[in-house]
Scaffold this motif. Structure first.
Motif, PDB file in Angstrom:
ATOM      1  N   VAL A 198     -13.442  20.666  33.044  1.00 14.19           N
ATOM      2  CA  VAL A 198     -13.199  19.672  31.997  1.00 14.19           C
ATOM      3  C   VAL A 198     -12.969  18.302  32.621  1.00 14.19           C
ATOM      4  N   SER A 199     -12.165  18.244  33.704  1.00  9.57           N
ATOM      5  CA  SER A 199     -11.892  16.957  34.344  1.00  9.57           C
ATOM      6  C   SER A 199     -13.187  16.339  34.842  1.00  9.57           C
ATOM      7  N   TRP A 200     -14.002  17.156  35.492  1.00 11.42           N
ATOM      8  CA  TRP A 200     -15.254  16.648  36.028  1.00 11.42           C
ATOM      9  C   TRP A 200     -16.173  16.211  34.892  1.00 11.42           C
ATOM     10  N   PHE A 201     -16.302  17.069  33.910  1.00 17.67           N
ATOM     11  CA  PHE A 201     -17.228  16.798  32.808  1.00 17.67           C
ATOM     12  C   PHE A 201     -16.881  15.492  32.101  1.00 17.67           C
ATOM     13  N   LEU A 202     -15.613  15.324  31.753  1.00 24.87           N
ATOM     14  CA  LEU A 202     -15.229  14.175  30.940  1.00 24.87           C
ATOM     15  C   LEU A 202     -15.359  12.858  31.696  1.00 24.87           C
ATOM     16  N   PHE A 203     -14.947  12.875  32.974  1.00 24.70           N
ATOM     17  CA  PHE A 203     -14.825  11.588  33.659  1.00 24.70           C
ATOM     18  C   PHE A 203     -15.836  11.370  34.775  1.00 24.70           C
ATOM     19  N   ARG A 204     -16.627  12.396  35.097  1.00 23.72           N
ATOM     20  CA  ARG A 204     -17.572  12.222  36.197  1.00 23.72           C
ATOM     21  C   ARG A 204     -19.017  12.492  35.784  1.00 23.72           C
ATOM     22  N   SER A 205     -19.223  13.046  34.592  1.00 24.33           N
ATOM     23  CA  SER A 205     -20.605  13.381  34.235  1.00 24.33           C
ATOM     24  C   SER A 205     -21.111  12.464  33.128  1.00 24.33           C
ATOM     25  N   GLY A 249     -20.307  13.766  29.678  1.00 21.19           N
ATOM     26  CA  GLY A 249     -18.919  13.502  29.319  1.00 21.19           C
ATOM     27  C   GLY A 249     -18.746  12.082  28.814  1.00 21.19           C
ATOM     28  N   LEU A 250     -19.465  11.187  29.446  1.00 24.94           N
ATOM     29  CA  LEU A 250     -19.406   9.781  29.032  1.00 24.94           C
ATOM     30  C   LEU A 250     -19.919   9.644  27.596  1.00 24.94           C
ATOM     31  N   VAL A 251     -21.018  10.345  27.316  1.00 21.56           N
ATOM     32  CA  VAL A 251     -21.575  10.310  25.965  1.00 21.56           C
ATOM     33  C   VAL A 251     -20.556  10.864  24.969  1.00 21.56           C
ATOM     34  N   LEU A 252     -19.937  11.997  25.343  1.00 19.32           N
ATOM     35  CA  LEU A 252     -18.944  12.613  24.451  1.00 19.32           C
ATOM     36  C   LEU A 252     -17.815  11.633  24.159  1.00 19.32           C
ATOM     37  N   ARG A 253     -17.349  10.959  25.206  1.00 24.30           N
ATOM     38  CA  ARG A 253     -16.244  10.016  25.003  1.00 24.30           C
ATOM     39  C   ARG A 253     -16.692   8.828  24.153  1.00 24.30           C
ATOM     40  N   SER A 254     -17.937   8.399  24.350  1.00 24.55           N
ATOM     41  CA  SER A 254     -18.407   7.259  23.565  1.00 24.55           C
ATOM     42  C   SER A 254     -18.467   7.631  22.085  1.00 24.55           C
ATOM     43  N   VAL A 255     -18.793   8.905  21.816  1.00 22.20           N
ATOM     44  CA  VAL A 255     -18.808   9.370  20.429  1.00 22.20           C
ATOM     45  C   VAL A 255     -17.395   9.297  19.842  1.00 22.20           C
TER      46      VAL A 255
END
Lengths: 306, 364
Positions: free
Chosen positions: A154-161, A164-170
């Protein structure tokens, strides 16, 4: 001193694990801008589905998978209501919790008082023999290691992939994400399902490995603690872990205090884990700016793509 | 519809009467006595309610044809209990067993409204013209388990997972400790309270904690099998409670204090059937067959088994009372002078730990 602390830390990790699963799942859901207050209900359904499957089939892993599927199915109900039908997320989440409480009690009736036979937690070869760290970290149930893997992922996905960036932008600005061409609703659906699945695993861990038994309402507020953890940990996975193990630690410490002959009123001890977790997390996150910075801007708001 | 039902009833009655008079004369011809049971927890496969349900089944078997039983399980101790008890009475149940302490006031209340129904309340202390009480001397079994624990422990520490600090639970803790120290004066008992009769998660955590604090023999006064399971996993010994829990700890469970209600239920029901019931106030133990030890594990050496058997016989014969002076509490105060045995009135209000129990009793 070390001899007393080692078993406390080892038990702390086991006690905190259901929270780790549920809170990490909810973290991802919220990062996509969806506030699902139904964690408690999803954990309960995961617990009874996992326990019932484990008892009927005799396979604990099958139970865990069933718990995961059941949690995801619960979150799918929520997703249909809030993402497709635009229902209010807070109200739908609360309804999901009440629904989970009732349904799990109803389905769980035949499984009350049934005990699940299982082996003790295995010791990992080599690592389990390390002094101090071995008994604390490497003689846990396999699902505990899975929870660490989930944390790393989860840490990698959210902040390094990129995904994850797309998910956060949503979660921050669904309008912009939509304008660029990302499928906002689909991403939110997946994030919600992921949160439900992890809540289900957390519940299944509780009923299949931790207790291992089914009792009506056995999640006992852990779903709400998980929700609080996410907020007070300012949506950061590492802080979620700290909070979860802190809750586990205080839960366990009260038993050690009693067994050691320290007389504290028992009802106070029972309330202590909830109290301590909230206080510490509030202190950590007392800086309003960090909360504002990390909280997904569109959290809890419905989005209708035009 | 109505006439049809009446015809059917008349037919059944006629057949019943005919068969009855053929078999055992007119006495058996009466409709079966309806007996209700109210249970506090699910029946499950072991525990307090499971034992009551075993008793119900035994009674039904012994009085086959003369009784018809029904139970309601998992009834919370509160307004729901009163509703369930009243429903039994209102539906023609002439004998109702209410099997948990918290049903005491609801039982008394409903009993006043149904003077022709007999109520039997377990573990309480209020009686009425149509309300009897019954309980078992669980502490007698506890003492015997304590003797075994004292012989089998290597660390001289026993762990006790308990629900609430009420007299019944304290009797168990103290009797277990006295039994243990009667054969092993160095032994000590550590107690963890879970504040719940049934919470497997907490019970297991408490058991694991006690084990890591040095206990190598465990027992519990809660309703689940979690403590025995925890002992089995960690390779320690345990004593079951309520039911034989050896299924959950084939290596761990050395024995168990089990409750046997069947014979008692049969006797009371017979009295009510015959119309000779005059009130019940029973506090039965090993002598009455209400308390039995589960089969003793092969891990226990023969001389210990014999020792336990002779103590069991002595308790049954009234020659040995677990609470015999000199008896000191764990603060050093004398509670019973040498040679005296504790009366039932004192037992019923027990509020201290005997010497050998660690810690101080939490205030209620």
């Amino acid at each position: 001193m070390i001899d007393t602390l080692v078993p406390i830390f080892a038990a702390t990790i086991a006690a905190g694990t259901p929270l780790v699963f549920a809170a990490l799942g909810e973290l991802v859901t919220e990062k996509a801008g969806v506030l699902n207050l139904g964690v408690e209900g999803m954990m309960l359904i995961g617990a009874i589905a996992g326990f019932a499957t484990a008892v009927t089939t005799g396979n604990l892993w099958l139970g865990t998978v069933a718990g995961m599927a059941a949690g995801a199915a619960m979150s799918a109900i929520f997703a249909v209501l809030t993402l497709n039908l635009m229902a209010n997320q807070v109200a739908s989440g609360l309804a999901l919790t009440l629904f989970g409480l009732g349904l799990s009690a109803f389905v769980g009736k035949p499984f009350e008082g049934v005990s699940l036979l299982r082996e003790g937690a295995p010791s990992l070869p080599l690592l389990g023999d390390l002094p101090v760290l071995g008994p604390i970290l490497f003689r846990q149930h396999y699902l505990v290691y899975v929870s660490w893997a989930v944390f790393a992922a989860v840490s990698w996905f959210l902040f390094r992939s990129r995904a994850g960036l797309v998910l956060r932008s949503v979660g921050e600005s669904p309008d912009s994400a939509h304008a660029i061409g990302y499928p906002v609703i689909r991403i939110r659906w997946l994030a919600t399902l992921f949160g439900g699945a992890l809540a289900g695993v957390g519940g299944a861990f509780l009923a299949v490995f931790y207790a291992p038994m089914w009792v009506e309402g056995m999640v006992a507020g852990r779903g709400w603690i998980a929700l609080a953890l996410v907020v007070f940990a300012t949506w950061r996975p590492a802080r979620v872990m700290v909070g979860a193990y802190l809750f586990g630690g205080v839960t366990i410490a009260q038993f050690f205090a009693q067994g050691g002959g320290i007389a504290i009123p028992a009802p106070f001890l029972s309330a202590l884990p909830y109290l301590a977790t909230i206080i510490v997390l509030v202190v950590i996150s007392r800086n309003v700016a960090t909360i504002r910075l990390n909280s997904p801007v569109s959290l809890g708001r419905s989005y209708r793509p035009d | 519809m109505n006439t049809q039902r009446i015809t059917r009833w008349a037919f059944a009655l006629a057949v019943g009467t005919a068969l009855g008079s053929l078999a055992a004369g007119p006495a058996a011809a009466q409709a079966p006595l309806k007996v209700g049971f109210v249970y506090v927890s699910p029946i499950g496969d072991a525990g307090w309610t499971f034992q009551h349900d075993q008793g119900r089944k035994e009674m039904e078997k012994a009085l086959a044809g003369k009784v018809e039983t029904k139970y309601v399980e998992n009834v919370p101790e509160g307004p729901d209990a009163e509703r369930v008890i009243r429903e039994f009475a209102a539906n023609g149940y002439k004998l109702v067993f209410t099997t948990s302490f918290g049903y005491m006031n609801p039982t008394i209340k409903v009993a006043q409204q149904f003077p022709n129904t007999v109520f039997l309340h377990a573990t309480g202390y209020k009686t009425a013209k149509n309300v009897g009480i019954y309980n078992a001397r669980f502490y007698e079994g506890r003492y015997l388990c304590g003797v075994m624990a004292g012989k089998m422990t290597k660390s001289n520490v026993a762990g006790y997972v308990a629900a609430f600090p009420i007299p019944e639970v304290l009797q168990g803790i103290n009797a277990f400790t006295l039994g243990m120290r009667s054969v092993n004066p160095k032994a000590e008992v550590r107690v963890i309270w879970t504040n719940s009769w049934y919470d497997p998660g907490r019970e297991r955590e408490a058991a694991n904690t006690l084990i890591s604090q040095g206990a190598d023999v465990l027992t519990h006064h809660t309703d689940s099998t979690a403590v025995v399971q925890a002992a089995e996993e960690k390779g320690k010994y345990a004593f079951g409670y309520h039911s034989d829990m050896s299924k959950y700890g084939p290596k761990a469970e050395l024995s168990a204090t089990t409750h046997q209600w069947g014979a008692f239920y049969t006797k009371v029901t017979q009295e009510v059937l015959a119309g000779t019931w005059k009130g019940t106030n029973v506090w039965g133990g090993i002598k009455d067959g209400m308390i039995k030890l589960a089969p003793i594990n092969a891990a226990v050496p023969k001389d210990v088994v014999e020792l336990v058997a002779s103590k069991e016989k002595d308790i049954g014969a009234g020659k040995l009372h677990p609470f015999t002076g000199p008896l000191k509490d764990n603060a050093g105060k004398e509670r019973l002078a040498a040679g005296q045995t504790m009366g039932d009135d004192k037992l019923a209000v027990m509020d201290f730990y005997v010497e050998g129990v660690q810690g101080t009793l939490p205030k209620q």
